[in-house]
Motif scaffolding. Sequence first.
Motif, PDB file in Angstrom:
ATOM      1  N   ASP A   1       0.828  -1.203   0.000  1.00  0.00           N
ATOM      2  CA  ASP A   1       0.000   0.000   0.000  1.00  0.00           C
ATOM      3  C   ASP A   1       0.862   1.253   0.000  1.00  0.00           C
ATOM      4  OD1 ASP A   1       0.962   0.197   2.585  1.00  0.00           O
ATOM      5  OD2 ASP A   1      -0.912  -0.418   3.535  1.00  0.00           O
TER       6      ASP A   1
ATOM      7  N   CYS B   1       0.475   5.992  -0.284  1.00  0.00           N
ATOM      8  CA  CYS B   1      -0.307   7.183  -0.637  1.00  0.00           C
ATOM      9  C   CYS B   1      -0.227   7.424  -2.144  1.00  0.00           C
ATOM     10  CB  CYS B   1       0.219   8.398   0.117  1.00  0.00           C
ATOM     11  SG  CYS B   1       0.196   8.198   1.914  1.00  0.00           S
TER      12      CYS B   1
ATOM     13  N   SER C   1      -6.548   6.354   1.673  1.00  0.00           N
ATOM     14  CA  SER C   1      -7.581   7.372   1.500  1.00  0.00           C
ATOM     15  C   SER C   1      -7.066   8.773   1.807  1.00  0.00           C
ATOM     16  CB  SER C   1      -8.773   7.068   2.412  1.00  0.00           C
ATOM     17  OG  SER C   1      -8.418   7.263   3.773  1.00  0.00           O
ATOM     18  N   ASP C   2      -7.753   9.782   1.275  1.00  0.00           N
ATOM     19  CA  ASP C   2      -7.393  11.173   1.534  1.00  0.00           C
ATOM     20  C   ASP C   2      -7.425  11.473   3.030  1.00  0.00           C
ATOM     21  OD1 ASP C   2      -7.216  11.471  -1.186  1.00  0.00           O
ATOM     22  OD2 ASP C   2      -9.130  12.511  -1.422  1.00  0.00           O
ATOM     23  N   GLU C   3      -8.477  10.978   3.701  1.00  0.00           N
ATOM     24  CA  GLU C   3      -8.647  11.249   5.129  1.00  0.00           C
ATOM     25  C   GLU C   3      -7.490  10.678   5.947  1.00  0.00           C
ATOM     26  OE1 GLU C   3     -12.248  11.569   2.884  1.00  0.00           O
ATOM     27  OE2 GLU C   3     -10.920   9.835   3.147  1.00  0.00           O
ATOM     28  N   GLU C   4      -7.059   9.479   5.601  1.00  0.00           N
ATOM     29  CA  GLU C   4      -5.962   8.836   6.327  1.00  0.00           C
ATOM     30  C   GLU C   4      -4.638   9.560   6.089  1.00  0.00           C
ATOM     31  OE1 GLU C   4      -5.816   5.115   7.902  1.00  0.00           O
ATOM     32  OE2 GLU C   4      -7.456   6.348   8.665  1.00  0.00           O
TER      33      GLU C   4
ATOM     34  N   SER D   1      -5.841  14.002  -5.784  1.00  0.00           N
ATOM     35  CA  SER D   1      -7.070  13.410  -5.249  1.00  0.00           C
ATOM     36  C   SER D   1      -7.000  11.887  -5.327  1.00  0.00           C
ATOM     37  CB  SER D   1      -8.282  13.907  -6.046  1.00  0.00           C
ATOM     38  OG  SER D   1      -8.237  13.381  -7.376  1.00  0.00           O
ATOM     39  N   MET D   2      -7.910  11.233  -4.625  1.00  0.00           N
ATOM     40  CA  MET D   2      -7.977   9.766  -4.684  1.00  0.00           C
ATOM     41  C   MET D   2      -8.175   9.295  -6.116  1.00  0.00           C
ATOM     42  SD  MET D   2      -8.136   6.652  -3.673  1.00  0.00           S
ATOM     43  CE  MET D   2      -8.023   6.768  -1.899  1.00  0.00           C
TER      44      MET D   2
ATOM     45  N   GLY E   1      -9.058   0.667  -3.238  1.00  0.00           N
ATOM     46  CA  GLY E   1      -9.123   2.083  -2.951  1.00  0.00           C
ATOM     47  C   GLY E   1      -9.464   2.354  -1.493  1.00  0.00           C
ATOM     48  N   ASN E   2      -9.113   3.550  -1.030  1.00  0.00           N
ATOM     49  CA  ASN E   2      -9.396   3.989   0.335  1.00  0.00           C
ATOM     50  C   ASN E   2      -8.865   3.013   1.389  1.00  0.00           C
ATOM     51  OD1 ASN E   2     -10.901   6.469  -0.198  1.00  0.00           O
ATOM     52  ND2 ASN E   2     -12.436   5.115  -1.104  1.00  0.00           N
TER      53      ASN E   2
END
Length: 427
Positions: A73, A75, A103-106, A117-118, A136-137
């Motif tokens: 995994d 970013c 994910s963006d939040e993580e 962006s994702m 994803g995410n």
Amino acid sequence: MGSIEFENNNWIWDGVYYYPHLFGGIMLTAAVLGLSTSYFGGIGVPGLPYFWPDLRLFHKKRYVKKPVRVYMDGCFDLMHYGHANALRQAKNLGDVLVVGVVSDEEIIANKGPPVLSMEERLVLVKGLKWVDEVIGNAPYEITERFMDKLFNEHNIDYIIHGDDPCLLPDGTDAYALAKKVGRYKQIKRTEGVSSTDIVGRILSSMKHESSDNTALPEKIHDMDNPRPEKKKSGGCQISHFLPTSRRIVQFSNGKAPGPNARVVYIDGAFDLFHAGHVEILKSARQLGDFLLVGIHTDETVSEHRGTHHPIMHLHERSLSVLACRYVDEVIIGAPWEVTKDMITTFNISLIVHGTVAESSLLLGESDPYAAPKSMGIFRMLESPKNITTTSVAKRIIANHEVYKKRNAKKTESENRYYAGKQHVSGD
């Protein structure tokens, strides 16, 4: 990795091996019956095919080995050749590579705001030639719940990460659980580049491009000037990548087009490789059998876009393009003008150019595509996305204070890594 074994139908030899005495007796009986039938002619001895027992009971089936599925995994923000090389190494540890895109939040919670962006990051990861499946995410930390999901739902055998530490805000190892259960494997980090490094290059180039004390966001318009007045860029961050022929070979497909292949050619800077590049290369590849990509030299890019370009140097840009699954071959340092001789040399059938482009002609410069246009083999290709290198860089410049803080934190971590670095075998 997990080589496939096909079922062996040579059951007779299996029988001889596993049951030698019983098999020998059966063969002897069969031989006697065969002789008796031949000698006594008309005696009604059962025919051999009907009498022959089903010896498949001796057969031990050999099943196909289970493919090794590995997970990695990341970013994957500001995708670069280091990301690509990490995934290439991960794929070499298994048969199927499953990639989790955080994910963006993580990312915000653990590192700071992402630049891409994702959706853009997914396009980049799916566009890599070594990636088989994408999740994803994905979470930043390998939790027990997510690890169970990987093992039970995605049939993952091993979780992969680089030799550089990945720490959570509390200082703990994000991959501690995977290591604890013995399902963790490590690859060698690709040195000389990182997303932090690239952000630093952009911030540094804009800082030294500015001729006064004006705040950086107000100087964003400088990036749109294709040929600003040349200034010395002393102090700007430079690449520490050391290109080798072996690395280029590792990224290359190593295949030439067939004799009747339709070769499509597209050229450009391909700086700060982004989702728009992936999509235009995909569209170009669909127009033929073999996609040849020309990568312009640093000098050419600088001349047509300005002294703050390119952000990534020629070999870095070439590796990023080579890693794309839609690309068959690249010309490293392609000429600005596409000549008839070049078209003949590479047996090019079609030359395309995207509708979204940043380079512009210099004053008095001739059309670089005049030759293919005169031959009727040039085509403008609608760019699927409006993303450009400049638009991505602007996101960083517009929020430069946030990224400066993020980079300062990450730089400390990277300095610690290099200070305690030891040689790790691998490629």
